[in-house]
Scaffold this motif. Structure first.
Motif, PDB file in Angstrom:
ATOM      1  N   PRO A   1       0.820  -1.213   0.000  1.00  0.00           N
ATOM      2  CA  PRO A   1       0.000   0.000   0.000  1.00  0.00           C
ATOM      3  C   PRO A   1       0.856   1.266   0.000  1.00  0.00           C
ATOM      4  O   PRO A   1       1.845   1.367   0.717  1.00  0.00           O
ATOM      5  CB  PRO A   1      -0.796  -0.121   1.302  1.00  0.00           C
ATOM      6  N   GLY A   2       0.449   2.210  -0.825  1.00  0.00           N
ATOM      7  CA  GLY A   2       1.169   3.465  -0.939  1.00  0.00           C
ATOM      8  C   GLY A   2       2.205   3.473  -2.040  1.00  0.00           C
ATOM      9  O   GLY A   2       2.522   4.520  -2.588  1.00  0.00           O
TER      10      GLY A   2
ATOM     11  N   THR B   1      -2.491   1.337  -7.758  1.00  0.00           N
ATOM     12  CA  THR B   1      -2.185   2.695  -7.307  1.00  0.00           C
ATOM     13  C   THR B   1      -0.897   2.673  -6.492  1.00  0.00           C
ATOM     14  O   THR B   1      -0.448   1.618  -6.037  1.00  0.00           O
ATOM     15  CB  THR B   1      -3.311   3.260  -6.429  1.00  0.00           C
ATOM     16  N   GLY B   2      -0.289   3.847  -6.312  1.00  0.00           N
ATOM     17  CA  GLY B   2       0.906   3.959  -5.487  1.00  0.00           C
ATOM     18  C   GLY B   2       1.958   4.852  -6.130  1.00  0.00           C
ATOM     19  O   GLY B   2       1.860   5.206  -7.317  1.00  0.00           O
ATOM     20  N   LEU B   3       2.947   5.207  -5.365  1.00  0.00           N
ATOM     21  CA  LEU B   3       4.013   6.079  -5.838  1.00  0.00           C
ATOM     22  C   LEU B   3       4.770   5.452  -7.000  1.00  0.00           C
ATOM     23  O   LEU B   3       5.049   6.117  -8.009  1.00  0.00           O
ATOM     24  CB  LEU B   3       4.986   6.387  -4.684  1.00  0.00           C
TER      25      LEU B   3
ATOM     26  N   LEU C   1      -1.207   6.387   4.615  1.00  0.00           N
ATOM     27  CA  LEU C   1       0.094   6.213   5.251  1.00  0.00           C
ATOM     28  C   LEU C   1       0.517   7.442   6.044  1.00  0.00           C
ATOM     29  O   LEU C   1       1.233   7.332   7.035  1.00  0.00           O
ATOM     30  CB  LEU C   1       1.164   5.878   4.202  1.00  0.00           C
ATOM     31  N   LYS C   2       0.151   8.635   5.575  1.00  0.00           N
ATOM     32  CA  LYS C   2       0.464   9.895   6.260  1.00  0.00           C
ATOM     33  C   LYS C   2       1.960  10.077   6.515  1.00  0.00           C
ATOM     34  O   LYS C   2       2.377  10.521   7.583  1.00  0.00           O
ATOM     35  CB  LYS C   2      -0.280   9.971   7.600  1.00  0.00           C
TER      36      LYS C   2
ATOM     37  N   THR D   1      -0.384   9.364  -2.596  1.00  0.00           N
ATOM     38  CA  THR D   1      -0.078   7.931  -2.461  1.00  0.00           C
ATOM     39  C   THR D   1       0.489   7.560  -1.097  1.00  0.00           C
ATOM     40  O   THR D   1       0.077   6.559  -0.500  1.00  0.00           O
ATOM     41  CB  THR D   1       0.912   7.477  -3.551  1.00  0.00           C
ATOM     42  N   VAL D   2       1.448   8.329  -0.592  1.00  0.00           N
ATOM     43  CA  VAL D   2       2.070   7.994   0.695  1.00  0.00           C
ATOM     44  C   VAL D   2       2.059   9.161   1.670  1.00  0.00           C
ATOM     45  O   VAL D   2       2.358   8.986   2.858  1.00  0.00           O
ATOM     46  CB  VAL D   2       3.533   7.508   0.508  1.00  0.00           C
ATOM     47  N   GLY D   3       1.727  10.366   1.202  1.00  0.00           N
ATOM     48  CA  GLY D   3       1.799  11.562   2.032  1.00  0.00           C
ATOM     49  C   GLY D   3       0.567  11.795   2.881  1.00  0.00           C
ATOM     50  O   GLY D   3      -0.209  10.877   3.173  1.00  0.00           O
TER      51      GLY D   3
END
Length: 343
Positions: A48-49, A60-62, A321-322, A314-316
């Motif tokens: 994830p992310g 999806t994801g970075l 994920l924050k 995506t991860v921010g």
């Protein structure tokens, strides 16, 4: 007059060099991509992310966003990409065999991989650092508190060797249990068979949200390594490597130059910045130098966004994920991220 002549001569030299480079550097990979109509991108099995498929098979994801940016730049359409999930052990063979055109997954750049596996790393899209996830009730504060603990890790990963080296160098005893499948290592930890699980802090943030009760686990803030990650290509085919490298640079440069998916059309039409105009294809014919259309980065930014836009969703902070930007912030804002100039 002499100065004018010199400038003209230099311009002719670089123009001629660009044309010669295209003639002398055919790209079997680019030709194959254009013939089949899509890019084959090797990604993580499911993180994830970074690279994760939902129940509809939508990725999806970075790392996924980077492949979409590449497809937009090469084919003009960010959807023209197929994703192949790869394990830690399989990823190199999948790339070397030609099954995928590149890897875009959490893969650490190391000297030995570059020197012995026949692969090249085309820049950094995520500055990672290894740490550990532990149960909150264990009251572990620092990595050294894991002395005598049992640690789960994926076999063949850089994290396996780094963790072993870190504890050995400090004369601390731990039991490291490796698993051929990363998911098996995570599952073993979640089931209580290990006291800790080790991976990059970004990967841990992605994995923790899949635990039975994420709130029972904490990620240590202490980092024991620097593990930059980025897209990977096979040796050879320098022009394909050029494309992979400069699409990544382009997404970073776009953020630094203030170009976003929302303002890219206006920036192309009205920006007084020569670098912005070169980036977006309004001048310079940079796309043609690689065998692409001159709106290559315009398409990538319009359809996918700049690096910052991708990171945030995506991860921010706009994601589950924050993750704060940290080292992955632009160098002008205290991070490590920057692009060579588009000149």
């Amino acid at each position: 007059m002499k100065t004018v002549c010199r400038i003209a001569a230099l311009a002719a030299f670089f123009t001629g060099s660009a044309a010669s480079a295209q003639q002398l550097a055919p790209s079997p990979t680019l030709d194959a991509i254009k013939a089949r109509g899509h890019i084959e991108c090797g990604v993580h099995l499911g993180l994830p992310g970074f690279s994760f498929a939902n129940d509809k098979g939508e990725w999806t994801g970075l790392d996924v966003d980077y492949c979409k940016s590449l497809a937009a730049a090469v084919l003009g359409d960010a959807t023209k990409v197929k994703f192949t999930p790869t394990s830690v052990q399989q990823r190199w063979a999948v790339l070397q065999s030609g099954q995928v055109d590149l890897l875009s997954r959490n893969t650490t750049i190391t000297f030995s991989r570059n020197a012995t596996l026949g692969v090249n790393f085309q820049g950094i899209n995520f500055y990672e650092g290894q740490t550990f996830v532990v149960r909150t009730k264990a009251k572990v504060v620092a990595v050294k508190d894991l002395a005598d603990a049992t640690i789960c890790v994926a076999a063949g990963s850089t994290e396996e060797k780094t963790a072993a080296d870190w504890f050995r160098e400090r004369n601390l005893k731990v039991t490291i249990i490796n698993f051929q499948k990363n998911d098996d290592a995570i599952s073993a930890y979640d089931q209580g068979r290990c006291d800790a699980y080790t991976a990059g802090i970004g990967a841990l943030a992605g994995q923790r949200i899949k635990f039975k009760d994420p709130n029972e686990h904490q990620i240590l803030t202490e980092i024991i390594s620097n593990d930059p990650q980025g897209p990977v290509t096979r040796w050879g085919d320098e022009r394909w490597q050029l494309v992979v490298r400069w699409v990544l640079n382009g997404t970073i440069a776009a953020e630094a130059l203030g170009v976003t998916s929302k303002n890219v059309e206006e920036m192309k039409a009205k920006s007084a910045s020569s670098e912005v105009r070169r980036l977006l294809g309004a001048e310079g014919k940079f796309g043609q130098m690689m065998g692409l259309s001159d709106d290559w980065m315009f398409n990538a930014i319009k359809q996918v966004g700049n690096y910052g836009e991708s990171y945030e969703r995506t991860v921010g902070m706009g994601s589950a994920l924050k993750l704060k930007r940290g080292a992955n912030e632009l160098w002008t804002k205290g991070g490590l991220l920057y692009s060579p100039p588009f000149q």
